[in-house]
Write a protein that holds these residues in place. Sequence first.
Motif, PDB file in Angstrom:
ATOM      1  N   ILE A 291       0.746  -1.142   0.043  1.00 13.67           N
ATOM      2  CA  ILE A 291       0.028   0.079   0.150  1.00 13.67           C
ATOM      3  C   ILE A 291       0.861   1.097   0.082  1.00 13.67           C
ATOM      4  O   ILE A 291       0.476   2.132  -0.756  1.00 13.67           O
ATOM      5  N   PRO A 292       1.840   1.436   0.745  1.00  8.00           N
ATOM      6  CA  PRO A 292       2.574   2.696   0.959  1.00  8.00           C
ATOM      7  C   PRO A 292       3.468   2.821  -0.498  1.00  8.00           C
ATOM      8  O   PRO A 292       3.266   4.022  -1.143  1.00  8.00           O
ATOM      9  N   PHE A 293       3.717   1.914  -1.016  1.00  8.55           N
ATOM     10  CA  PHE A 293       4.588   2.030  -2.364  1.00  8.55           C
ATOM     11  C   PHE A 293       3.609   2.202  -3.501  1.00  8.55           C
ATOM     12  O   PHE A 293       3.768   2.818  -4.686  1.00  8.55           O
ATOM     13  N   LEU A 294       2.741   1.520  -3.361  1.00  8.62           N
ATOM     14  CA  LEU A 294       1.311   1.719  -4.372  1.00  8.62           C
ATOM     15  C   LEU A 294       0.932   3.298  -4.351  1.00  8.62           C
ATOM     16  O   LEU A 294       0.786   3.920  -5.367  1.00  8.62           O
ATOM     17  N   ALA A 295       0.750   3.846  -3.125  1.00  8.60           N
ATOM     18  CA  ALA A 295       0.419   5.464  -2.911  1.00  8.60           C
ATOM     19  C   ALA A 295       1.472   6.049  -3.627  1.00  8.60           C
ATOM     20  O   ALA A 295       1.203   6.920  -4.244  1.00  8.60           O
ATOM     21  N   PHE A 296       2.659   5.815  -3.262  1.00 11.94           N
ATOM     22  CA  PHE A 296       3.725   6.590  -3.952  1.00 11.94           C
ATOM     23  C   PHE A 296       3.720   6.608  -5.385  1.00 11.94           C
ATOM     24  O   PHE A 296       4.016   7.723  -6.062  1.00 11.94           O
ATOM     25  N   ALA A 297       3.589   5.538  -6.130  1.00 10.46           N
ATOM     26  CA  ALA A 297       3.305   5.390  -7.204  1.00 10.46           C
ATOM     27  C   ALA A 297       2.476   5.995  -8.228  1.00 10.46           C
ATOM     28  O   ALA A 297       2.597   6.781  -9.088  1.00 10.46           O
ATOM     29  N   ILE A 298       1.221   5.913  -7.381  1.00  8.51           N
ATOM     30  CA  ILE A 298       0.272   6.358  -8.149  1.00  8.51           C
ATOM     31  C   ILE A 298       0.150   7.935  -8.187  1.00  8.51           C
ATOM     32  O   ILE A 298       0.022   8.934  -9.087  1.00  8.51           O
ATOM     33  N   ALA A 299       0.734   8.619  -6.733  1.00  7.84           N
ATOM     34  CA  ALA A 299       0.996  10.016  -6.664  1.00  7.84           C
ATOM     35  C   ALA A 299       1.802  10.607  -7.512  1.00  7.84           C
ATOM     36  O   ALA A 299       1.649  11.617  -8.075  1.00  7.84           O
ATOM     37  N   PHE A 300       3.002   9.636  -7.754  1.00  5.91           N
ATOM     38  CA  PHE A 300       3.915  10.211  -8.693  1.00  5.91           C
ATOM     39  C   PHE A 300       3.657  10.450  -9.839  1.00  5.91           C
ATOM     40  O   PHE A 300       3.972  11.091 -10.707  1.00  5.91           O
ATOM     41  N   VAL A 301       2.718   9.234 -10.456  1.00  8.75           N
ATOM     42  CA  VAL A 301       2.411   9.511 -11.844  1.00  8.75           C
ATOM     43  C   VAL A 301       1.306  10.488 -12.269  1.00  8.75           C
ATOM     44  O   VAL A 301       1.512  11.018 -13.216  1.00  8.75           O
ATOM     45  N   ILE A 302       0.395  10.333 -11.462  1.00  9.86           N
ATOM     46  CA  ILE A 302      -0.696  11.577 -11.534  1.00  9.86           C
ATOM     47  C   ILE A 302       0.019  12.900 -11.464  1.00  9.86           C
ATOM     48  O   ILE A 302      -0.243  13.804 -12.152  1.00  9.86           O
ATOM     49  N   GLY A 303       0.758  12.971 -10.513  1.00 14.67           N
ATOM     50  CA  GLY A 303       1.593  14.118 -10.200  1.00 14.67           C
ATOM     51  C   GLY A 303       2.274  14.610 -11.511  1.00 14.67           C
ATOM     52  O   GLY A 303       2.418  15.812 -12.028  1.00 14.67           O
ATOM     53  N   ARG A 304       2.859  13.550 -12.428  1.00 13.99           N
ATOM     54  CA  ARG A 304       3.740  13.759 -13.424  1.00 13.99           C
ATOM     55  C   ARG A 304       2.825  14.141 -14.619  1.00 13.99           C
ATOM     56  O   ARG A 304       3.227  15.357 -15.444  1.00 13.99           O
ATOM     57  N   LEU A 305       1.681  13.371 -14.693  1.00 14.20           N
ATOM     58  CA  LEU A 305       0.777  13.920 -15.966  1.00 14.20           C
ATOM     59  C   LEU A 305       0.323  15.113 -15.704  1.00 14.20           C
ATOM     60  O   LEU A 305      -0.048  15.783 -16.596  1.00 14.20           O
ATOM     61  N   LEU A 306      -0.007  15.596 -14.517  1.00  9.69           N
ATOM     62  CA  LEU A 306      -0.822  17.034 -14.466  1.00  9.69           C
ATOM     63  C   LEU A 306       0.592  18.172 -14.020  1.00  9.69           C
ATOM     64  O   LEU A 306      -0.182  19.177 -13.643  1.00  9.69           O
ATOM     65  N   SER A 307       1.674  17.584 -14.202  1.00  7.51           N
ATOM     66  CA  SER A 307       2.795  18.767 -13.897  1.00  7.51           C
ATOM     67  C   SER A 307       2.442  19.889 -14.993  1.00  7.51           C
ATOM     68  O   SER A 307       2.250  19.693 -16.192  1.00  7.51           O
ATOM     69  N   GLY A 308       2.522  21.070 -14.236  1.00  6.24           N
ATOM     70  CA  GLY A 308       2.349  22.416 -14.791  1.00  6.24           C
ATOM     71  C   GLY A 308       0.715  22.578 -15.356  1.00  6.24           C
ATOM     72  O   GLY A 308       0.564  23.554 -15.788  1.00  6.24           O
ATOM     73  N   LYS A 309       0.124  21.909 -15.095  1.00  2.00           N
ATOM     74  CA  LYS A 309      -1.524  22.011 -15.411  1.00  2.00           C
ATOM     75  C   LYS A 309      -2.210  23.159 -14.382  1.00  2.00           C
ATOM     76  O   LYS A 309      -2.824  23.783 -14.831  1.00  2.00           O
ATOM     77  N   GLU A 310      -1.696  22.948 -13.266  1.00  2.00           N
ATOM     78  CA  GLU A 310      -2.173  24.046 -12.615  1.00  2.00           C
ATOM     79  C   GLU A 310      -1.997  25.438 -12.516  1.00  2.00           C
ATOM     80  O   GLU A 310      -2.734  26.318 -12.565  1.00  2.00           O
ATOM     81  N   ASP A 311      -0.518  25.565 -12.836  1.00  2.00           N
ATOM     82  CA  ASP A 311      -0.179  26.910 -13.445  1.00  2.00           C
ATOM     83  C   ASP A 311      -0.887  27.499 -14.398  1.00  2.00           C
ATOM     84  O   ASP A 311      -1.151  28.612 -14.706  1.00  2.00           O
ATOM     85  N   MET A 312      -0.984  26.585 -15.377  1.00  2.00           N
ATOM     86  CA  MET A 312      -1.798  26.677 -16.700  1.00  2.00           C
ATOM     87  C   MET A 312      -3.137  27.105 -16.595  1.00  2.00           C
ATOM     88  O   MET A 312      -3.716  28.303 -16.819  1.00  2.00           O
ATOM     89  N   TRP A 313      -3.835  26.435 -15.654  1.00  2.00           N
ATOM     90  CA  TRP A 313      -5.138  26.812 -15.215  1.00  2.00           C
ATOM     91  C   TRP A 313      -5.369  28.105 -14.395  1.00  2.00           C
ATOM     92  O   TRP A 313      -6.475  28.922 -14.691  1.00  2.00           O
ATOM     93  N   ARG A 314      -4.460  28.211 -13.575  1.00  2.00           N
ATOM     94  CA  ARG A 314      -4.627  29.437 -12.956  1.00  2.00           C
ATOM     95  C   ARG A 314      -4.381  30.760 -13.713  1.00  2.00           C
ATOM     96  O   ARG A 314      -4.786  31.892 -13.517  1.00  2.00           O
ATOM     97  N   ARG A 315      -3.371  30.697 -14.789  1.00  2.21           N
ATOM     98  CA  ARG A 315      -3.286  31.774 -15.720  1.00  2.21           C
ATOM     99  C   ARG A 315      -4.555  31.984 -16.617  1.00  2.21           C
ATOM    100  O   ARG A 315      -4.854  33.351 -16.959  1.00  2.21           O
ATOM    101  N   ARG A 316      -5.273  31.115 -16.833  1.00  2.00           N
ATOM    102  CA  ARG A 316      -6.493  31.178 -17.785  1.00  2.00           C
ATOM    103  C   ARG A 316      -7.713  31.838 -16.773  1.00  2.00           C
ATOM    104  O   ARG A 316      -8.326  32.603 -17.530  1.00  2.00           O
ATOM    105  N   TRP A 317      -7.738  30.907 -15.674  1.00  3.23           N
ATOM    106  CA  TRP A 317      -8.795  31.417 -14.582  1.00  3.23           C
ATOM    107  C   TRP A 317      -8.237  31.726 -13.508  1.00  3.23           C
ATOM    108  O   TRP A 317      -8.552  31.013 -12.525  1.00  3.23           O
ATOM    109  N   PRO A 318      -7.732  33.164 -13.178  1.00  3.75           N
ATOM    110  CA  PRO A 318      -6.988  33.231 -12.139  1.00  3.75           C
ATOM    111  C   PRO A 318      -7.912  33.422 -10.726  1.00  3.75           C
ATOM    112  O   PRO A 318      -7.309  33.409  -9.588  1.00  3.75           O
ATOM    113  N   ARG A 319      -9.130  33.621 -10.886  1.00  2.23           N
ATOM    114  CA  ARG A 319      -9.963  33.906  -9.648  1.00  2.23           C
ATOM    115  C   ARG A 319     -10.707  32.512  -9.434  1.00  2.23           C
ATOM    116  O   ARG A 319     -11.044  32.264  -8.118  1.00  2.23           O
ATOM    117  N   LEU A 320     -11.108  31.856 -10.442  1.00  2.00           N
ATOM    118  CA  LEU A 320     -12.103  30.725 -10.228  1.00  2.00           C
ATOM    119  C   LEU A 320     -11.241  29.263  -9.763  1.00  2.00           C
ATOM    120  O   LEU A 320     -11.635  28.857  -8.971  1.00  2.00           O
TER     121      LEU A 320
END
Length: 345
Positions: free
Chosen positions: A136-165
């Motif tokens: 379980i701990p290493f599965l949690a690490f792997a899932i979080a690592f993969v999802i984090g990499r897939l979404l890397s940079g997306k949060e900043d991009m979304w913030r620039r497009r919709w800075p208040r929402l």
Amino acid sequence: MLLIITAFSIAFFFAANIGASGTAAAMGSVYGSGALNNRRLAVILAAVFAVAGAILGGGEVVTTISKGIISSSSITVQVTVIILLSACTTLFIANRMGIPLSTSEVTVGSIVGAGLAGSGVYWQKVLFIVSTWLVIPFLAFAIAFVIGRLLSGKEDMWRRRWPRLIPRLLTILLIIAGCYEAFSAGMNNVANAIGPLIGAGVIDTTSGIWIGSLFLAAGAITMGGKVLETNGKKITKMTLLQGSIVSFTSGSLIIGASVLGIPAPLTQATTMAIIGVGTEKAGWHLFRKPVIKKIFAVWFFSPISSLLMTLALMQWLLYQSPALIICVLASVLFAAYYKFFQKVW
């Protein structure tokens, strides 16, 4: 009668420490990412949803703890006191050091120690539980690592497009995720405190879950701040999106384990998920941080320590056996435990 009162007192103190270690750690992502800067409000939310999780879904893990590891006929009131005392002592030490520790590991370790000194252990079940601790701990690490990499940079991009929402939506999402994780903590963790009492037949399952969950909540509110600080601030700084990834990942894994009746390591899953998103951001050198080394050491030593303590107390108090070798081993283990902390603290 005095022995029963002692058993209840230790169980409820244990439940409070579980609340500090588990349910407060569940809100680490919420607090660490800044979605909730008020530490008191974070632990109160954790407490409320942990109680809900314990009452609505804690029964399966209670069954495992109370009679799935050793025979319930061998869990007397005396044995219950020893199991709870050993597990609670180990957890209390970790809480004072601000280390998120799996209460499932110290509880199962204590119960196995009682079984070794008594009527035996259901090893097939124990091996299955331990295997989940590794996965379980290493599965949690792997899932979080993969999802984090897939979404890397997306949060900043979304913030620039919709800075208040976007900041508002992500803040709401993360608070929901933290409450979801606290719910999973209640499902899995309340059994560790009241399971031995139920196995000894001194309280029924429903009453045990209700009372245990209330003490769990009290512990989260009164003692959870230091552990929350470790998980939220000292491992790595998280964004709102990363915090949501952590909480949904670990919460889902623990709810799945709870449905199957497996006492699972919530704090390990949460911490490894935090390390997963942190590694994606900061690199693999994150594992060299002193706080990470200390957390890993606690995870390794704690279940062994509680097992040896229970085994020694069982031999000494119940069977009047010298148990000298066991006591020496336990003492050496704890000496190494503290020496390591003094080195890396």
